[in-house]
Write an enzyme that holds these catalytic residues in place. Structure first.
Site, mmCIF file in Angstrom:
data_model
loop_
_atom_site.group_PDB
_atom_site.id
_atom_site.type_symbol
_atom_site.label_atom_id
_atom_site.label_comp_id
_atom_site.label_asym_id
_atom_site.label_seq_id
_atom_site.Cartn_x
_atom_site.Cartn_y
_atom_site.Cartn_z
ATOM 1 N N ARG A 1 -3.801 -5.301 -0.574
ATOM 2 C CA ARG A 1 -2.540 -5.338 0.178
ATOM 3 C C ARG A 1 -2.704 -6.388 1.270
ATOM 4 N NH1 ARG A 1 1.433 -0.607 1.732
ATOM 5 N NH2 ARG A 1 1.874 -1.086 -0.441
ATOM 6 N N HIS B 1 5.917 -6.309 -4.723
ATOM 7 C CA HIS B 1 5.122 -5.090 -4.927
ATOM 8 C C HIS B 1 5.231 -4.780 -6.421
ATOM 9 C CE1 HIS B 1 2.983 -1.558 -4.043
ATOM 10 N NE2 HIS B 1 3.670 -1.090 -3.017
ATOM 11 N N LYS C 1 -12.958 -10.889 13.370
ATOM 12 C CA LYS C 1 -13.694 -12.033 13.937
ATOM 13 C C LYS C 1 -13.087 -13.348 13.470
ATOM 14 C CE LYS C 1 -18.020 -9.413 13.549
ATOM 15 N NZ LYS C 1 -19.305 -9.351 12.842
ATOM 16 N N ARG D 1 0.702 5.894 -0.088
ATOM 17 C CA ARG D 1 0.812 6.091 -1.527
ATOM 18 C C ARG D 1 0.047 5.061 -2.357
ATOM 19 N NH1 ARG D 1 4.540 8.867 0.673
ATOM 20 N NH2 ARG D 1 4.606 7.064 2.025
ATOM 21 N N THR D 2 0.212 3.798 -2.033
ATOM 22 C CA THR D 2 -0.417 2.784 -2.883
ATOM 23 C C THR D 2 -1.936 2.897 -2.789
ATOM 24 O OG1 THR D 2 1.495 1.387 -2.463
ATOM 25 C CG2 THR D 2 -0.393 0.336 -3.480
#
Ligand code: ASP
Length: 319
Positions: A112, A140, A90, A61-62
């Site tokens: 995120r 959030h 890496k 959703r986000t």
């Protein structure tokens, strides 16, 4: 002098004035996008801007709602959810990755992160606004705004609400941000329902205590449903469990069932109350609940895109 960058890092930064203006803009945005879609068009108010989505952890959703929100505003949208195939694998630091993306001249970075504080770290080195799209079990903030906007749309008010939050409150970042934000509006009070070891964390309770906001705690699901205006349900965050929580679940295998809402439980709620969930659900709300008018979690996703459109506009300086 240039103005400071409008990062969105925590629900702490929003006050009722900001929310009032944002919701007014969101209503306007909602009318615009609905008008444009009726004519099979997308808007172009932010054409020429680029939104970049950098996601170090899972999301549906986000990630998608930010992409659609920006598209409906006419922005170009780029991003990755495949950091395992990037230089992150890496060993590149978050700071260097943010500097890299900055080099390509985005207008906003939606991040995120994996750990609490990642968004703040990114903001320290970024020359464009960072939007925190969830940082581990931290916060959030954009979810808290869309949750509150859902309450405004569905119940007509964001004050004098009894908000019942249930599930994995310890690891859930959405309930943490929402509790902080909803506590800023007069008359709101909370009941937290969680199994032992999954209770709301002490830092949030300390904030509520300091603000004089009332809350109660219980482990019994059905007791408080009849008195709730909003029931905000959450899943067990299996990717973040502590050893103690894993032990608790192993010793109490019926926990999930005890914290599952079906029609029988939802029928205990007032007819005008609303059941919300940040989603994904993994069985803790049965699909038989979906047609009930109290089930707001599907509509909540649409409000999420609208509020993110309004937030993108704000971040870029439009109000
Ligand atoms: N989608 C929400 C989040 O990213 C809720 C969840 O994952 O349970 O926090």
């Amino acid at each position: 002098m240039s103005r400071p960058l409008r990062h969105i890092l925590s629900a702490d930064q929003f006050d009722p004035d900001f929310v009032t203006k944002l919701f007014a803009n969101a209503n306007r945005t909602k009318a615009n996008v609905e008008h444009e879609r009726r004519h099979h068009r997308i808007g172009n108010t932010l054409a020429g801007n680029i939104l970049y989505r950098l996601f170090y952890a899972e999301s549906t959703r986000t990630y998608e709602s930010f992409g659609f929100a920006a598209t409906h505003l006419g922005m170009s949208v780029l991003g990755t959810q495949s950091v395992q195939f990037s230089s992150v694998a890496k060993g590149e630091t978050l700071e260097d990755t943010i500097k890299t993306i900055n080099s390509y001249l985005p207008s906003i970075i939606v991040l995120r992160g994996q750990a609490v504080g990642d968004a703040a770290r990114a903001a320290d080195v970024s020359r464009v606004p960072i939007i925190n799209a969830g940082d581990g079990s931290g916060e959030h903030p954009t979810q808290s705004l869309l949750d509150l906007y859902t309450m405004r749309q569905e119940l007509g008010r964001i004050e004098d609400l009894h908000i019942v939050m249930g599930g994995d409150l310890w690891n859930g970042r959405t309930v943490r941000s929402l509790a902080k934000l909803a506590a800023k509006f007069p008359g709101n009070r909370f009941t937290f329902i969680a199994p032992p070891t999954f209770e709301m964390q002490p830092d949030i309770k300390a904030i509520l205590d300091k603000a004089g906001v009332k809350y109660a705690e219980t482990t019994k699901v059905t007791d408080v449903l009849p008195d709730a205006d909003v029931v905000y349900w959450t899943r067990v965050q299996k990717e973040r469990l502590t050893e103690t929580q894993k032990d608790y679940l192993a010793e109490h295998p019926d926990t999930h069932e005890k914290y599952t809402l079906g029609l029988k439980e939802v029928k205990l709620m007032k007819p005008g109350a609303r059941l919300m969930h940040p989603l994904p659900r993994v069985g803790e709300i049965k699909t038989e609940v979906d047609p009930d008018p109290r089930a707001a979690y599907i509509r909540q996703m649409y409000y999420g895109m609208i509020i993110r459109m309004a937030l993108i506009e704000w971040t870029l300086g439009y109000e």
